[in-house]
Design a protein around this motif. Structure first.
Motif, PDB file in Angstrom:
ATOM      1  N   ILE A 241       0.842  -1.206   0.000  1.00 53.27           N
ATOM      2  CA  ILE A 241       0.000   0.000   0.000  1.00 53.27           C
ATOM      3  C   ILE A 241       0.873   1.250   0.000  1.00 53.27           C
ATOM      4  O   ILE A 241       0.614   2.212  -0.736  1.00 53.27           O
ATOM      5  CB  ILE A 241      -0.945  -0.021   1.213  1.00 53.27           C
ATOM      6  N   ALA A 242       1.919   1.250   0.824  1.00 52.62           N
ATOM      7  CA  ALA A 242       2.804   2.422   0.910  1.00 52.62           C
ATOM      8  C   ALA A 242       3.419   2.758  -0.437  1.00 52.62           C
ATOM      9  O   ALA A 242       3.601   3.941  -0.761  1.00 52.62           O
ATOM     10  CB  ALA A 242       3.901   2.165   1.938  1.00 52.62           C
ATOM     11  N   ASP A 243       3.754   1.753  -1.225  1.00 54.02           N
ATOM     12  CA  ASP A 243       4.373   1.988  -2.533  1.00 54.02           C
ATOM     13  C   ASP A 243       3.456   2.746  -3.485  1.00 54.02           C
ATOM     14  O   ASP A 243       3.923   3.327  -4.473  1.00 54.02           O
ATOM     15  CB  ASP A 243       4.782   0.656  -3.168  1.00 54.02           C
ATOM     16  N   GLN A 244       2.154   2.749  -3.205  1.00 48.39           N
ATOM     17  CA  GLN A 244       1.200   3.418  -4.085  1.00 48.39           C
ATOM     18  C   GLN A 244       0.760   4.790  -3.567  1.00 48.39           C
ATOM     19  O   GLN A 244       0.040   5.504  -4.257  1.00 48.39           O
ATOM     20  CB  GLN A 244      -0.040   2.539  -4.272  1.00 48.39           C
ATOM     21  N   ILE A 245       1.176   5.140  -2.362  1.00 45.76           N
ATOM     22  CA  ILE A 245       0.736   6.405  -1.757  1.00 45.76           C
ATOM     23  C   ILE A 245       1.694   7.528  -2.123  1.00 45.76           C
ATOM     24  O   ILE A 245       2.914   7.365  -2.047  1.00 45.76           O
ATOM     25  CB  ILE A 245       0.617   6.237  -0.222  1.00 45.76           C
ATOM     26  N   LYS A 246       1.141   8.680  -2.483  1.00 45.40           N
ATOM     27  CA  LYS A 246       1.935   9.779  -3.039  1.00 45.40           C
ATOM     28  C   LYS A 246       2.225  10.859  -2.008  1.00 45.40           C
ATOM     29  O   LYS A 246       2.090  12.056  -2.278  1.00 45.40           O
ATOM     30  CB  LYS A 246       1.200  10.370  -4.243  1.00 45.40           C
ATOM     31  N   THR A 247       2.587  10.460  -0.821  1.00 52.84           N
ATOM     32  CA  THR A 247       3.040  11.396   0.201  1.00 52.84           C
ATOM     33  C   THR A 247       3.908  10.625   1.178  1.00 52.84           C
ATOM     34  O   THR A 247       4.059   9.403   1.059  1.00 52.84           O
ATOM     35  CB  THR A 247       1.846  12.061   0.928  1.00 52.84           C
ATOM     36  N   ARG A 248       4.501  11.323   2.142  1.00 59.71           N
ATOM     37  CA  ARG A 248       5.386  10.666   3.108  1.00 59.71           C
ATOM     38  C   ARG A 248       4.608   9.616   3.883  1.00 59.71           C
ATOM     39  O   ARG A 248       3.576   9.903   4.482  1.00 59.71           O
ATOM     40  CB  ARG A 248       5.963  11.704   4.067  1.00 59.71           C
ATOM     41  N   THR A 249       5.118   8.393   3.861  1.00 62.51           N
ATOM     42  CA  THR A 249       4.414   7.264   4.470  1.00 62.51           C
ATOM     43  C   THR A 249       5.392   6.442   5.287  1.00 62.51           C
ATOM     44  O   THR A 249       6.523   6.193   4.861  1.00 62.51           O
ATOM     45  CB  THR A 249       3.774   6.376   3.385  1.00 62.51           C
ATOM     46  N   VAL A 250       4.955   6.024   6.484  1.00 61.33           N
ATOM     47  CA  VAL A 250       5.761   5.155   7.321  1.00 61.33           C
ATOM     48  C   VAL A 250       4.983   3.872   7.555  1.00 61.33           C
ATOM     49  O   VAL A 250       3.804   3.893   7.909  1.00 61.33           O
ATOM     50  CB  VAL A 250       6.127   5.841   8.668  1.00 61.33           C
ATOM     51  N   VAL A 251       5.630   2.737   7.305  1.00 61.07           N
ATOM     52  CA  VAL A 251       5.001   1.432   7.517  1.00 61.07           C
ATOM     53  C   VAL A 251       5.390   0.938   8.906  1.00 61.07           C
ATOM     54  O   VAL A 251       6.552   0.632   9.166  1.00 61.07           O
ATOM     55  CB  VAL A 251       5.439   0.421   6.436  1.00 61.07           C
ATOM     56  N   CYS A 252       4.414   0.874   9.796  1.00 64.24           N
ATOM     57  CA  CYS A 252       4.644   0.427  11.170  1.00 64.24           C
ATOM     58  C   CYS A 252       4.132  -0.988  11.403  1.00 64.24           C
ATOM     59  O   CYS A 252       4.140  -1.467  12.543  1.00 64.24           O
ATOM     60  CB  CYS A 252       3.974   1.385  12.146  1.00 64.24           C
ATOM     61  N   SER A 253       3.698  -1.643  10.360  1.00 69.89           N
ATOM     62  CA  SER A 253       3.176  -3.008  10.493  1.00 69.89           C
ATOM     63  C   SER A 253       4.234  -3.905  11.123  1.00 69.89           C
ATOM     64  O   SER A 253       5.365  -3.975  10.647  1.00 69.89           O
ATOM     65  CB  SER A 253       2.769  -3.554   9.127  1.00 69.89           C
ATOM     66  N   GLY A 254       3.857  -4.581  12.190  1.00 67.36           N
ATOM     67  CA  GLY A 254       4.766  -5.501  12.846  1.00 67.36           C
ATOM     68  C   GLY A 254       5.904  -4.845  13.592  1.00 67.36           C
ATOM     69  O   GLY A 254       6.798  -5.534  14.088  1.00 67.36           O
ATOM     70  N   GLN A 255       5.889  -3.510  13.712  1.00 63.07           N
ATOM     71  CA  GLN A 255       7.015  -2.781  14.302  1.00 63.07           C
ATOM     72  C   GLN A 255       6.649  -2.075  15.607  1.00 63.07           C
ATOM     73  O   GLN A 255       7.457  -1.302  16.121  1.00 63.07           O
ATOM     74  CB  GLN A 255       7.527  -1.729  13.301  1.00 63.07           C
ATOM     75  N   THR A 256       5.464  -2.319  16.125  1.00 62.57           N
ATOM     76  CA  THR A 256       5.039  -1.609  17.330  1.00 62.57           C
ATOM     77  C   THR A 256       4.592  -2.591  18.405  1.00 62.57           C
ATOM     78  O   THR A 256       4.039  -3.645  18.113  1.00 62.57           O
ATOM     79  CB  THR A 256       3.868  -0.650  17.050  1.00 62.57           C
ATOM     80  N   THR A 257       4.829  -2.219  19.645  1.00 59.79           N
ATOM     81  CA  THR A 257       4.196  -2.908  20.763  1.00 59.79           C
ATOM     82  C   THR A 257       2.748  -2.456  20.843  1.00 59.79           C
ATOM     83  O   THR A 257       2.329  -1.514  20.140  1.00 59.79           O
ATOM     84  CB  THR A 257       4.904  -2.582  22.076  1.00 59.79           C
ATOM     85  N   VAL A 258       1.974  -3.088  21.705  1.00 53.76           N
ATOM     86  CA  VAL A 258       0.587  -2.668  21.888  1.00 53.76           C
ATOM     87  C   VAL A 258       0.524  -1.224  22.380  1.00 53.76           C
ATOM     88  O   VAL A 258      -0.279  -0.418  21.890  1.00 53.76           O
ATOM     89  CB  VAL A 258      -0.140  -3.600  22.873  1.00 53.76           C
ATOM     90  N   ARG A 259       1.396  -0.858  23.326  1.00 53.29           N
ATOM     91  CA  ARG A 259       1.391   0.507  23.844  1.00 53.29           C
ATOM     92  C   ARG A 259       1.787   1.509  22.754  1.00 53.29           C
ATOM     93  O   ARG A 259       1.208   2.601  22.668  1.00 53.29           O
ATOM     94  CB  ARG A 259       2.356   0.637  25.027  1.00 53.29           C
ATOM     95  N   GLU A 260       2.758   1.165  21.925  1.00 54.83           N
ATOM     96  CA  GLU A 260       3.162   2.054  20.835  1.00 54.83           C
ATOM     97  C   GLU A 260       2.055   2.181  19.805  1.00 54.83           C
ATOM     98  O   GLU A 260       1.830   3.268  19.252  1.00 54.83           O
ATOM     99  CB  GLU A 260       4.446   1.529  20.193  1.00 54.83           C
ATOM    100  N   LEU A 261       1.359   1.079  19.524  1.00 56.35           N
ATOM    101  CA  LEU A 261       0.235   1.148  18.592  1.00 56.35           C
ATOM    102  C   LEU A 261      -0.825   2.102  19.112  1.00 56.35           C
ATOM    103  O   LEU A 261      -1.376   2.914  18.358  1.00 56.35           O
ATOM    104  CB  LEU A 261      -0.357  -0.248  18.396  1.00 56.35           C
TER     105      LEU A 261
END
Length: 563
Positions: A241-261
């Motif tokens: 999805i990020a590859d198709q978005i035309k603005t600054r995008t950060v992929v946090c999938s699988g990179q956050t704890t529950v508290r960070e999410l």
């Protein structure tokens, strides 16, 4: 049941993230039903993180069903742990047979839960399951379980809490991706750990985001960034999805704890999502959201208590509640880009995030006399402690992280600290003056651990219908402090989390600071801005508010603290 005889309660919480969020009002209700009891929450690891430091809970026990509590031996081991705590009552929001079995093996004398999953004989107090025809929302389903214990009234919306430090951590993560603290953030949650049947098409998510970003940028000068969320294993989906978005995008999938999410979701100004746990997290933080529903029942699991936009394609086979579609996935493929886009634009224009203090250099360290003659008036609930509605006992009272250290800086610099708080719970009969005295004794004890003493504590005990002159935003409490403490109002500050705190400051000629640690900070800021009554400063938390006061009161250049 004689409630005064219940001293120790174990609450078995739900297993899934979304269910745990929907159970939060009922969990808070347990505390109000048993104000003097010690409440222990028994949940799986992820739910323990979600509800960490929840004000209704004294202790959390983790049910590690994939580790030390796996199998029959593990269940017996867990029952032995519970037995040692000598609980008087088990309240089982989790419906499984094993929840009743473990509490039975633990020898808990009262076991309270729905009569479902063949466990009626294991419960001392089985509660009849509401009929399916009732179509009760899941929030109400958990809430209704407590009615035989004295629970009444409509269920409130779920609420969650994150700390200022957790918000600051996420701000740093976004900054690393080029998304600044004043940028708008659109969150996208395209996955589902429950199963692929709940997932809308990723290409369509990307197209909707691109359209909304373009329109949001056209309506304001703010920059827009996108954060994609997801569980472990959903990283390829997020990247696609990020590859198709035309603005600054950060992929946090699988990179956050529950508290960070949780902190990341709270930071969003718009949230696009399937029917999943993060959808309920967004609703609990009152983030504007659009939810796509397919195989699940929107009438029972939709976002509760918020103005969420739901998009669904009515088909004869839905809701089927299946993890994988056995046919053509028509409930999701039938949802168009136009439908989701039209729902999203109903939330435009997006409300910009409040200014945040992010000093490039360490926080100023005031001298011991630099704030001499300064008085800081402090709201209580939502500013010094978690706002849980009506705090009725010391057990309900939890001081927010960092409050003691922030107030210690003011005291060390010579400022006087005065608490002014509305406590209409007295007038409403929710608690007694003795209860309030005990709560304030706990506040003083907690602050004393950081070397902080209060110079004054004033409260309004009246019901709002009494039309007294002390209930904020009326100035009665400030006037008392002015007379009794000889306060110089021209050198005073009011810090609070609500509209009335800012209105009070403007009435008495003090500087007004709005902190975003209460449950309705964003709504308060929007209301004040719309009425052309902006606070003098908006801070993420009390520590940042102290930074601004130090700079302002000592006439130091504060331009770097403003945005």
């Amino acid at each position: 049941m004689r409630k005064e005889g219940i001293r120790r309660i174990v609450v078995r919480g739900p297993n899934w993230l979304g269910d745990a969020v929907m159970c939060e009002p009922a969990l808070s209700r347990v505390r109000t039903l048993f104000p003097q009891a010690e409440i222990t929450l028994l949940v799986k690891p992820g739910i323990a993180d979600l509800l960490a430091q929840h004000p209704a809970v004294n202790r959390t026990l983790v049910y590690d069903d994939r580790g030390r509590h796996a199998g029959l031996v593990g269940k017996w081991s867990l029952a032995a742990v519970l037995r040692r705590h000598r609980f008087d009552l088990a309240i089982l929001f989790q419906n499984a047979f094993e929840a009743a079995l473990i509490s039975f093996l633990a020898g808990i004398p009262r076991r309270f839960g729905y009569a479902t999953d063949g466990r009626t004989l294991l419960l001392t107090d089985p509660v009849t399951v509401p009929p399916r025809a009732a179509q009760r929302h899941q929030v109400e389903y958990y809430w209704d379980l407590l009615k035989p214990l004295g629970g009444h009234g409509p269920a409130p919306a779920p609420r969650l809490y994150v700390t200022p430090d957790e918000s600051a951590l996420i701000a740093g993560r976004l900054a690393d991706a080029g998304i600044g603290p004043s940028d708008l953030v659109i969150g996208v949650n395209p996955g589902s750990t429950y199963g692929h049947a709940k997932r809308w098409l990723p290409d369509r998510y990307a197209e909707v985001v691109n359209r909304v970003v373009k329109e949001a940028q056209g309506q304001s000068d703010a920059r827009v960034g996108v954060a994609i969320l997801g569980a472990k294993g959903e990283e390829p989906l997020g990247k696609a999805i990020a590859d198709q978005i035309k603005t600054r995008t950060v992929v946090c999938s699988g990179q956050t704890t529950v508290r960070e999410l949780m902190a990341l979701v709270k930071r969003c100004q718009l949230f696009l999502t399937n029917d999943t746990g993060p959808m309920h997290v967004a609703a609990a933080f009152k983030v504007p959201l659009v939810a796509v529903f397919g195989p699940t029942d929107w009438q029972t699991t939709s976002p509760f208590g918020v103005d969420a936009k739901l998009v669904r394609q009515p088909v004869s086979c839905a809701p089927c509640l299946l993890r994988e579609c056995p046919i053509d996935h028509r409930c999701m493929t039938g949802v168009t880009v136009e439908q989701v886009h039209d729902a999203a634009v109903q939330h435009l224009p997006l409300v910009a995030p409040p200014p945040a203090v992010e000093p490039a250099s360490p926080s100023p360290s005031p001298s011991s006399t630099s704030l001499a003659g300064v008085t800081v008036f402090l709201d209580r609930d939502g500013t010094l402690n978690l706002d849980t509605g009506y705090v009725k006992s010391p057990d309900d009272f939890t001081v927010l992280p960092g409050v003691g250290a922030a107030l210690a800086r003011l005291k060390q610099a010579g400022a006087r600290l005065v608490v002014v708080t509305n406590q209409s719970g007295l007038g409403r009969g929710y608690f007694t003056s003795r209860d309030l005295e005990a709560i304030h004794s706990k506040l003083r004890l907690v602050l004393a651990e950081d070397g902080v003493t209060l110079d004054g504590l004033y409260f309004c005990p009246h019901h709002p219908d009494d039309h007294c002159n002390c209930r904020k935003p009326a100035r009665g409490m400030i006037d008392r402090a002015h007379a009794e403490l000889q306060v110089d109002l021209s050198r005073s500050y009011v810090i609070g989390d609500s509209v009335r705190d800012v209105e009070l400051a403007k009435q008495v000629g003090a500087q007004s600071l709005l902190v975003m640690t209460g449950p309705s900070g964003a709504e308060a800021l929007a209301d004040l801005t719309a009425r052309d009554l902006p606070p003098d400063y908006v801070a993420e938390g009390l520590s940042q508010a102290v930074d601004w006061i130090v700079a302002h009161a000592t006439h130091r250049p504060a331009a770097d603290l403003q945005r």
